[in-house]
Write a protein that holds these residues in place. Structure first.
Motif, PDB file in Angstrom:
ATOM      1  N   GLY A 140       1.366  -8.793  -9.510  1.00  0.00           N
ATOM      2  CA  GLY A 140       0.358  -8.907  -8.473  1.00  0.00           C
ATOM      3  C   GLY A 140       0.297  -7.716  -7.550  1.00  0.00           C
ATOM      4  N   GLY A 141       1.453  -7.121  -7.284  1.00  0.00           N
ATOM      5  CA  GLY A 141       1.494  -5.975  -6.378  1.00  0.00           C
ATOM      6  C   GLY A 141       1.583  -6.408  -4.936  1.00  0.00           C
ATOM      7  N   ALA A 142       0.881  -5.685  -4.076  1.00  0.00           N
ATOM      8  CA  ALA A 142       0.986  -5.914  -2.633  1.00  0.00           C
ATOM      9  C   ALA A 142       0.616  -7.338  -2.243  1.00  0.00           C
ATOM     10  N   GLY A 143      -0.332  -7.934  -2.957  1.00  0.00           N
ATOM     11  CA  GLY A 143      -0.793  -9.267  -2.599  1.00  0.00           C
ATOM     12  C   GLY A 143       0.226 -10.364  -2.821  1.00  0.00           C
ATOM     13  N   THR A 144       1.207 -10.133  -3.679  1.00  0.00           N
ATOM     14  CA  THR A 144       2.217 -11.157  -3.973  1.00  0.00           C
ATOM     15  C   THR A 144       3.639 -10.692  -3.681  1.00  0.00           C
ATOM     16  N   MET A 145       3.819  -9.434  -3.330  1.00  0.00           N
ATOM     17  CA  MET A 145       5.166  -8.888  -3.165  1.00  0.00           C
ATOM     18  C   MET A 145       5.977  -9.607  -2.091  1.00  0.00           C
ATOM     19  N   GLU A 155      -1.891  -1.701  -1.886  1.00  0.00           N
ATOM     20  CA  GLU A 155      -1.430  -1.259  -0.582  1.00  0.00           C
ATOM     21  C   GLU A 155      -1.386  -2.439   0.382  1.00  0.00           C
ATOM     22  N   SER A 156      -0.310  -2.484   1.195  1.00  0.00           N
ATOM     23  CA  SER A 156      -0.171  -3.559   2.163  1.00  0.00           C
ATOM     24  C   SER A 156       0.964  -3.229   3.116  1.00  0.00           C
ATOM     25  N   SER A 157       0.982  -3.887   4.258  1.00  0.00           N
ATOM     26  CA  SER A 157       2.103  -3.775   5.186  1.00  0.00           C
ATOM     27  C   SER A 157       3.113  -4.856   4.831  1.00  0.00           C
ATOM     28  N   LEU A 158       4.309  -4.439   4.435  1.00  0.00           N
ATOM     29  CA  LEU A 158       5.339  -5.378   4.021  1.00  0.00           C
ATOM     30  C   LEU A 158       6.583  -5.195   4.877  1.00  0.00           C
ATOM     31  N   SER A 159       7.254  -6.305   5.141  1.00  0.00           N
ATOM     32  CA  SER A 159       8.551  -6.218   5.795  1.00  0.00           C
ATOM     33  C   SER A 159       9.596  -5.842   4.751  1.00  0.00           C
ATOM     34  N   LEU A 160      10.349  -4.792   5.020  1.00  0.00           N
ATOM     35  CA  LEU A 160      11.372  -4.328   4.086  1.00  0.00           C
ATOM     36  C   LEU A 160      12.734  -4.966   4.338  1.00  0.00           C
ATOM     37  N   TYR A 161      12.836  -5.783   5.367  1.00  0.00           N
ATOM     38  CA  TYR A 161      14.123  -6.383   5.704  1.00  0.00           C
ATOM     39  C   TYR A 161      14.734  -7.214   4.575  1.00  0.00           C
ATOM     40  N   PRO A 162      13.930  -8.034   3.853  1.00  0.00           N
ATOM     41  CA  PRO A 162      14.548  -8.799   2.767  1.00  0.00           C
ATOM     42  C   PRO A 162      15.182  -7.912   1.699  1.00  0.00           C
TER      43      PRO A 162
END
Length: 275
Positions: free
Chosen positions: A175-180, A203-210
């Motif tokens: 899915g990419g950004a929509g399901t990451m 492209e999307s804003s994702l939290s990298l903490y996990p």
């Protein structure tokens, strides 16, 4: 980018093939073994090189591999891109073993190949789709658990439930950004997310903490090399595995084939047969 055919003629110095051999072209024509370099990755079929939607093609002898003997050309034509991508994601990058949990997103070509390879290795497979009919078909291929993401929008919670709250060892992320973000909530600590497609956005804003706090590995998968292709075909032949071909279109039906692919109604691969 993928296809299958029969050798019609060979050059005077060719030793690997003869007229009449059934062969498959490799995705990156200069990538034979090991990790790729930028030159390898510029030799891919379907861009920048011509693709396989043609009656004839010319290849170097190392740009081909043998077709598994139990498969028809229509079945084997699905292997070079989707098949090899799934094989590398599961076998070379997945780090799975018997009893591991693998999550496959969707029921397209890569995800169904991943399901088949994961079952071949003794893993448990969870698969998602927005269609109950497709999920039922996935069950016949060996899927252990199914999730309809249209009715269960928080499907990451179901993944946790199906893995005794541990999370999946490997996620086939198409899915990419929509399901990451949901994939990062579905994977176990030190698990792997094999990033293969961007069907839901690139492209999307994702939290990298996990990723950071759970040691998750995000592995991009760019198909594979000639040696991988040969090893995969040996495994396919040994296990008499059959690719899932949803529908075959004729040579004059290419526009219809592309339109059908775009609808997302397919289960597995769509093939164009030139005859």
């Amino acid at each position: 980018s993928d296809g299958a055919g029969v050798v019609e003629a060979v050059g005077s110095e060719v030793t690997l093939w003869k007229k009449g051999d059934r062969v498959l072209p490799i995705f990156a024509q200069k990538w034979f073994d090991g990790a790729p370099n930028m030159d390898n990755l510029r030799s891919t079929l379907g861009g920048p090189n011509d693709g396989c939607l043609a009656h004839y093609g010319k290849f170097s002898e190392e740009g081909l591999v043998a077709t598994p003997s139990h498969l028809t050309d229509k079945e084997a034509a699905t292997l070079g891109c989707a098949g090899l991508t799934a094989y590398n994601a599961v076998v070379n990058f997945g780090g799975i073993e018997p009893g591991s949990d693998v999550l496959c997103l969707g029921t397209g070509g890569v995800s169904l190949f991943a399901l088949q390879f994961a079952k071949m290795m003794g893993a448990r497979v969870i698969i998602t789709s927005s269609s109950d009919e497709k999920l039922a078909r996935a069950k016949t291929l060996g899927a252990d658990e199914t999730i309809n993401y249209a009715t269960k929008t928080n499907w990451e919670r179901d993944v946790r439930k199906h893995t005794k709250m541990a999370g999946a060892d490997l996620i086939i992320e198409v899915g990419g950004a929509g399901t990451m973000q949901k994939s990062m909530m579905s994977v176990k600590p030190y698990g792997t997310i094999a990033l293969i497609g961007v069907l839901a956005g690139g492209e999307s804003s994702l939290s990298l903490y996990p990723i950071l706090m759970q040691g998750v590995k995000v592995q991009g998968v760019i198909v594979g090399n000639r040696s991988d292709f040969t090893r995969m075909n040996r495994a396919i032949e040994q296990n008499k595995m059959k690719p899932v071909v949803d529908k075959v279109f004729g040579w004059k039906e290419v526009p219809e084939a592309l339109e059908y692919l775009q609808t997302g109604k397919h289960f597995g691969k769509v093939v164009v047969n030139w005859e």
